[in-house]
Design an enzyme around this catalytic site. Structure first.
Site, PDB file in Angstrom:
ATOM      1  N   GLY A  18       0.783  -1.237   0.000  1.00 50.20           N
ATOM      2  CA  GLY A  18       0.000   0.000   0.000  1.00 50.20           C
ATOM      3  C   GLY A  18       0.810   1.280   0.000  1.00 50.20           C
ATOM      4  N   ASN A  20       1.470   3.209  -2.545  1.00 49.83           N
ATOM      5  CA  ASN A  20       0.776   4.229  -3.347  1.00 49.83           C
ATOM      6  C   ASN A  20      -0.376   4.833  -2.567  1.00 49.83           C
ATOM      7  OD1 ASN A  20       1.757   4.691  -6.240  1.00 49.83           O
ATOM      8  ND2 ASN A  20       1.954   2.473  -5.991  1.00 49.83           N
ATOM      9  N   LEU A  99     -10.962  -7.073 -12.148  1.00 51.70           N
ATOM     10  CA  LEU A  99     -12.335  -6.669 -11.816  1.00 51.70           C
ATOM     11  C   LEU A  99     -13.304  -7.365 -12.774  1.00 51.70           C
ATOM     12  CD1 LEU A  99     -11.802  -2.828 -11.332  1.00 51.70           C
ATOM     13  CD2 LEU A  99     -11.895  -4.596  -9.559  1.00 51.70           C
ATOM     14  N   ASN A 113      -6.259   3.386 -12.175  1.00 48.17           N
ATOM     15  CA  ASN A 113      -5.243   2.403 -11.779  1.00 48.17           C
ATOM     16  C   ASN A 113      -3.869   2.991 -12.037  1.00 48.17           C
ATOM     17  OD1 ASN A 113      -4.119  -0.195 -11.088  1.00 48.17           O
ATOM     18  ND2 ASN A 113      -3.831  -0.590 -13.279  1.00 48.17           N
ATOM     19  N   HIS A 115       0.016   1.682 -13.070  1.00 42.84           N
ATOM     20  CA  HIS A 115       0.748   0.519 -13.577  1.00 42.84           C
ATOM     21  C   HIS A 115       2.217   0.921 -13.744  1.00 42.84           C
ATOM     22  CE1 HIS A 115       1.310  -3.304 -15.551  1.00 42.84           C
ATOM     23  NE2 HIS A 115       2.032  -2.676 -16.469  1.00 42.84           N
ATOM     24  N   ASP A 151      -4.977  -3.331 -18.073  1.00 43.07           N
ATOM     25  CA  ASP A 151      -4.028  -2.211 -18.170  1.00 43.07           C
ATOM     26  C   ASP A 151      -4.219  -1.444 -19.485  1.00 43.07           C
ATOM     27  OD1 ASP A 151      -2.956  -2.999 -15.699  1.00 43.07           O
ATOM     28  OD2 ASP A 151      -1.548  -4.367 -16.655  1.00 43.07           O
ATOM     29  N   GLU A 180       5.871   6.770  -9.224  1.00 43.41           N
ATOM     30  CA  GLU A 180       4.461   6.379  -9.040  1.00 43.41           C
ATOM     31  C   GLU A 180       3.808   7.234  -7.959  1.00 43.41           C
ATOM     32  OE1 GLU A 180       3.403   2.203  -8.698  1.00 43.41           O
ATOM     33  OE2 GLU A 180       5.333   1.628  -9.515  1.00 43.41           O
TER      34      GLU A 180
HETATM   35  C1  GRF Z   1       2.840  -0.723  -7.750  1.00 39.50           C
HETATM   36  O1  GRF Z   1       4.037  -0.915  -8.438  1.00 39.50           O
HETATM   37  C2  GRF Z   1       1.707  -0.438  -8.720  1.00 39.50           C
HETATM   38  O2  GRF Z   1       2.119   0.253  -9.846  1.00 39.50           O
HETATM   39  C3  GRF Z   1       1.255  -1.822  -9.085  1.00 39.50           C
HETATM   40  O3  GRF Z   1       1.367  -2.573  -7.908  1.00 39.50           O
HETATM   41  C4  GRF Z   1       2.359  -1.992  -7.061  1.00 39.50           C
HETATM   42  C5  GRF Z   1       1.682  -1.712  -5.758  1.00 39.50           C
HETATM   43  O4  GRF Z   1       2.567  -1.204  -4.785  1.00 39.50           O
HETATM   44  N1  GRF Z   1      -0.091  -1.773  -9.650  1.00 39.50           N
HETATM   45  P1  GRF Z   1       1.982  -0.568  -3.442  1.00 39.50           P
HETATM   46  O5  GRF Z   1       1.119  -1.644  -2.807  1.00 39.50           O
HETATM   47  O6  GRF Z   1       1.218   0.649  -3.799  1.00 39.50           O
HETATM   48  O7  GRF Z   1       3.206  -0.293  -2.611  1.00 39.50           O
END
Ligand code: GRF
Length: 208
Positions: A18, A20, A99, A113, A115, A151, A180
């Protein structure tokens, strides 16, 4: 969606660490991301570190374990939770489950999302390793709307990362992750502004 005073309510879906999600929460907490609030964090995996972090922040959290449960049935439970928390926009933040069409239809053009590649290159799992092994010189990340294909939906923004001769896949993934964390908040600010339209596949800022 409009950029009116009422904040956009985010439902964050996660399965793991988590980071992000935490970057988004920090951006909101520090006043760098306005016009949105986190309504609920939902995990499909028991013990997800991201969900524990959300609890520590005092945010509403819900666990809907997906393992062994039919996708459509699990997603119905997710939709009910998101509706119960009056979610406007669903943010997938390391949500490692496809999903169902029913979920996508329930939140059409209201699911985003992140990616870890420059889409359409390297969709799917282990995108950073795919990019590294392919030998690209520029990697990065993409924030996009979610549609029925993996994606694939309209791209909101991308950030690039140079691939260094000294990199291994892990080092590259770490540097992509830093981008990110910036990209997701920036993309949410754009969506929250409401000042955009989607023309075909193209996300464009609406002319003033
Ligand atoms: C990230 O690299 C995101 O781009 C991908 O899964 C990973 C999740 O990382 N979809 P986090 O759980 O947000 O640390």
């Amino acid at each position: 969606m409009s950029g009116a005073a009422k904040p956009l309510r985010l439902g964050v879906l996660l399965s793991g660490r988590g980071s992000n999600f935490q970057a988004i929460a920090r951006s909101i907490g520090e006043g760098r991301l306005t016009g949105v609030e986190i309504a609920v964090a939902v995990s499909n995996v028991e013990g997800a570190a991201g969900l524990a972090a959300a609890q520590e922040m005092g945010l509403p959290t819900v666990l809907h374990v997906s393992k062994g449960r039919p996708r459509a049935e699990h997603d119905e439970a997710m939709i009910a939770t998101l509706r119960a928390h009056a979610v406007d926009l669903v943010c997938l933040a390391g949500y490692m489950r496809l999903l169902s069409p029913g979920f996508i239809a329930a939140f059409r053009n209201r699911i985003v999302n992140i990616h870890p590649s420059l889409l359409p290159a390297f969709p799917g799992l282990d995108a950073q390793t795919q990019a590294f092994e392919y030998g690209v010189k520029v990697a990065g990340c993409t924030v996009h709307f979610v549609d029925e294909h993996l994606d694939h939906g309209a791209i909101i923004l991308q950030r690039t990362v140079p691939v260094l001769d000294t990199d291994d896949a892990h080092a590259l993934a770490e540097r992509i992750l830093v981008e990110e964390h910036k990209a997701y908040s920036e993309a949410l600010a754009r969506v929250a502004s409401g000042e955009y339209e989607i023309r075909g596949r193209r996300y464009v800022k609406r002319a003033q």
